[in-house]
Structure formats: C-alpha cells, structure tokens
Design an enzyme around this catalytic site. Structure first.
Site, PDB file in Angstrom:
ATOM      1  N   GLY A 238      -0.477  -7.052 -37.055  1.00 25.07           N
ATOM      2  CA  GLY A 238      -1.161  -6.253 -36.046  1.00 25.07           C
ATOM      3  C   GLY A 238      -0.550  -6.334 -34.663  1.00 25.07           C
ATOM      4  N   HIS A 239      -0.918  -5.372 -33.822  1.00 28.68           N
ATOM      5  CA  HIS A 239      -0.364  -5.310 -32.468  1.00 28.68           C
ATOM      6  C   HIS A 239      -0.711  -6.576 -31.686  1.00 28.68           C
ATOM      7  CE1 HIS A 239      -4.472  -3.761 -31.871  1.00 28.68           C
ATOM      8  NE2 HIS A 239      -4.369  -4.211 -30.638  1.00 28.68           N
ATOM      9  N   ASN A 240       0.240  -7.032 -30.895  1.00 25.50           N
ATOM     10  CA  ASN A 240       0.123  -8.230 -30.055  1.00 25.50           C
ATOM     11  C   ASN A 240       0.125  -9.534 -30.853  1.00 25.50           C
ATOM     12  OD1 ASN A 240      -0.174  -6.514 -27.788  1.00 25.50           O
ATOM     13  ND2 ASN A 240      -2.386  -6.437 -28.094  1.00 25.50           N
ATOM     14  N   SER A 258      -3.388  -9.623 -32.096  1.00 22.56           N
ATOM     15  CA  SER A 258      -3.347 -10.853 -31.306  1.00 22.56           C
ATOM     16  C   SER A 258      -3.512 -12.125 -32.118  1.00 22.56           C
ATOM     17  CB  SER A 258      -4.401 -10.822 -30.178  1.00 22.56           C
ATOM     18  OG  SER A 258      -4.198  -9.707 -29.337  1.00 22.56           O
TER      19      SER A 258
END
Length: 319
Positions: A238-240, A258
């Site tokens: 996932g993003h971050n 994150s």
C-alpha cells in the site's frame, strides 16, 4: 521530501485562508521528517516527539486543526488552522499538480548502450536506464523513472512516473509500480474526491517482485521497498508503506497504507497488515493472519486453526 516551491500566499489560497504572509517553503514532508523550509500537516493529535521536532524546525508552515495550538507552541513555525487539514493538504497537492510545481527526479534521458529494450516496449524519453537492464515486450516506462544496472522488467510491467529502482532487481509479468494510491477526502457535498499521490516509489537493489504485484505511489513521501526484499505473486504494497531490507512477502499478502515491515520479517500466504501497523525485526506472520496491532521483534503469530468436524448429514453423498 516532495520538492515543490510554494509561497505562503499560494498555500493560503489553496486552502481557503486570507492571502497574507511572506514565507516560502521548498516542499512538503511527512511529520517526523527533519526538514527546514517545509510544509507539514497535522490531521490528529501528535506525540511529544513530533511536537519537539517541529519546534526545532526553521521557516516552516504547519497546517493544523482549528484550536489545536496556542501562539508560539511550535516555535518558529507558521501555523495555518483549518477545519479539515486532510482536505487542505489534498488541495495543496492539487495545486502543485495543476501548476506543475513538483521538481522532476530525472531531467534528461540517459540509457546505457548495453540495456536491452524490446521494440514492443514503450519507454518515455526522460528516463535513466543502467547497463545490462532488460525491458521485455509490452512494458511501459513513463517519464521521471530511473532504473539501475542489471534489472529486469518482465513482459507487461508498467512503471509510472516518479519511480526509482536500484540494481539487479526483477519485476514479474504485469506488475504495476507507482500508480495513484487509494486515498480520498469528502468534498462539501460529501462526495469522495481523490487525494493526489505525488511521493513516488523507491525500490532498492536485488529486489524481486513476482507477477501481478502492485506498489502505488506514496502521498507526500515515497512508498519504499529496501534492498534484497523478496515479494511473491499477487502482493499489494500500500501507499506510504515501507518494507525493510531482507523482508519476505509471500503470495497474496496485502499491506495497507503506511504499514512498516522491519528487516528480515516473514509475512505468510494470504495475510494482511492493517494500515500504520509495524511488524518487527525477524517477526514471523503465519498464513491467513490479519495483523491489527504492532508486532514486536522476533514475535510469531498464527491464525486460529479451522474447526474440522465430520459431516452429520443423514445421508452420505455418493463418491
């Protein structure tokens, strides 16, 4: 840091505040970054460590919830108070996108003569590709991408803008890297609107990602996969998120935004890691586990075993 020069007046205009002030920042950074002349945003309560870090910064602007800080509580930082900091930062990111303010990662084409690029691949002009790298048919490499030496993109891989890949890394067929992450805010009518993800993706050396994997862009900072990480087929990072050196993600693993996977951790088949959770150093996550809390270093977690019984039907189906 997401590098994009912005004046205080432009930031105020983007988030709907009176257009005053003469401060200028060099870009945006996530909380915890040690950057001066930067724009930060606080959506919820913060730790003492974050507050102390912000007090030490110089020439920064902080977007924060209304009434969250008294005058001078964040030292030299200029605090802009808004009702919805997440919506405000989304508007700043939209302004950066519309105005083309983000500084490029790659400024001119540098492709080593020994790189092998299929004539059936589509590769933008503004890329850097190192010696011995192979790009197979039907791959797409957009602008603002750098790929080190000896890496391999199998057929159908798509690499979006703002992606940096190290040396000797391998990407399985139809894997997608650097596309927009899954992040939305609600507008004044309550409709979901997308938050631009401009942080990009940074992937180290000797990384392997299997077929049909997805690694979206970070929002402000990059999604990061460090050196010697091994990722199986059908995995979503996932993003971050950050996957540290030597970690292993097996088939169908899902890392929410994150999430942090520490060095040498092992994530078993079909497991999921909740957003923002940390899996510790050399931790072992068995198959089918849903990780809802942080896992300590060297910890082991397994899903409950299924309850297996003999069928109690009156009639036994013919074999």
């Amino acid at each position: 840091m997401l590098r994009a020069t912005l004046s205080e007046i432009e930031i105020r205009r983007a988030i709907g505040l009176p257009e005053t002030g003469n401060r200028v920042v060099d870009g945006l950074a996530p909380l915890g970054a040690v950057e001066d002349r930067c724009l930060y945003f606080i959506n919820k309560t913060t730790t003492d460590t974050i507050r102390d870090s912000l007090r030490m910064r110089r020439d920064c602007i902080v977007i924060a919830p209304i009434g969250s800080w008294g005058a001078g509580e964040l030292g030299d930082c200029t605090v802009l108070e808004v009702a919805d900091p997440r919506m405000a930062i989304a508007n700043v990111l939209r302004f950066i996108t519309a105005q083309g303010r983000q500084q490029p990662w790659v400024r001119e084409r540098k492709v080593d003569p020994s790189a092998v690029i299929s004539p059936l691949a589509v590769v933008d002009e503004k890329v850097e590709i190192g010696a011995g790298t192979i790009i197979e048919p039907f791959c797409v490499v957009e602008a603002d991408v750098s790929i080190g030496c000896g890496s391999i993109l199998r057929s159908g891989v798509r690499v979006h803008s703002r992606v940096a890949i190290g040396d000797d890394s391998i990407f399985g067929a139809n894997t997608v890297v650097g596309h927009q992450g899954f992040g939305f805010v609600r507008d004044e009518l309550g409709h979901k609107t997308r938050i631009p993800h401009l942080g990009g993706v940074v992937i180290g050396s000797h990384v392997e990602i299997g077929a049909l994997g997805t690694v979206p862009s970070g929002t402000i900072g990059p999604t990061i996969i460090e050196d010697r990480v091994k990722i199986d087929d059908h995995v979503h990072v996932g993003h971050n998120a950050r996957v540290a050196k030597g970690a292993s993600l097996t088939a169908a693993v899902v890392l929410a935004g994150s999430a942090l996977i520490a060095e040498e951790a092992w994530i078993g088949i079909n497991s999921s890691i909740r957003d923002g959770r940390r899996v510790g150093y050399r931790a072992f996550v068995g198959m089918d586990v849903s990780v809802q809390q942080d896992l300590a270093d060297n910890s082991v977690t397994r899903a409950p075993r299924p309850d297996i019984k003999v069928r109690s039907d009156d009639t036994v189906a013919p074999r």
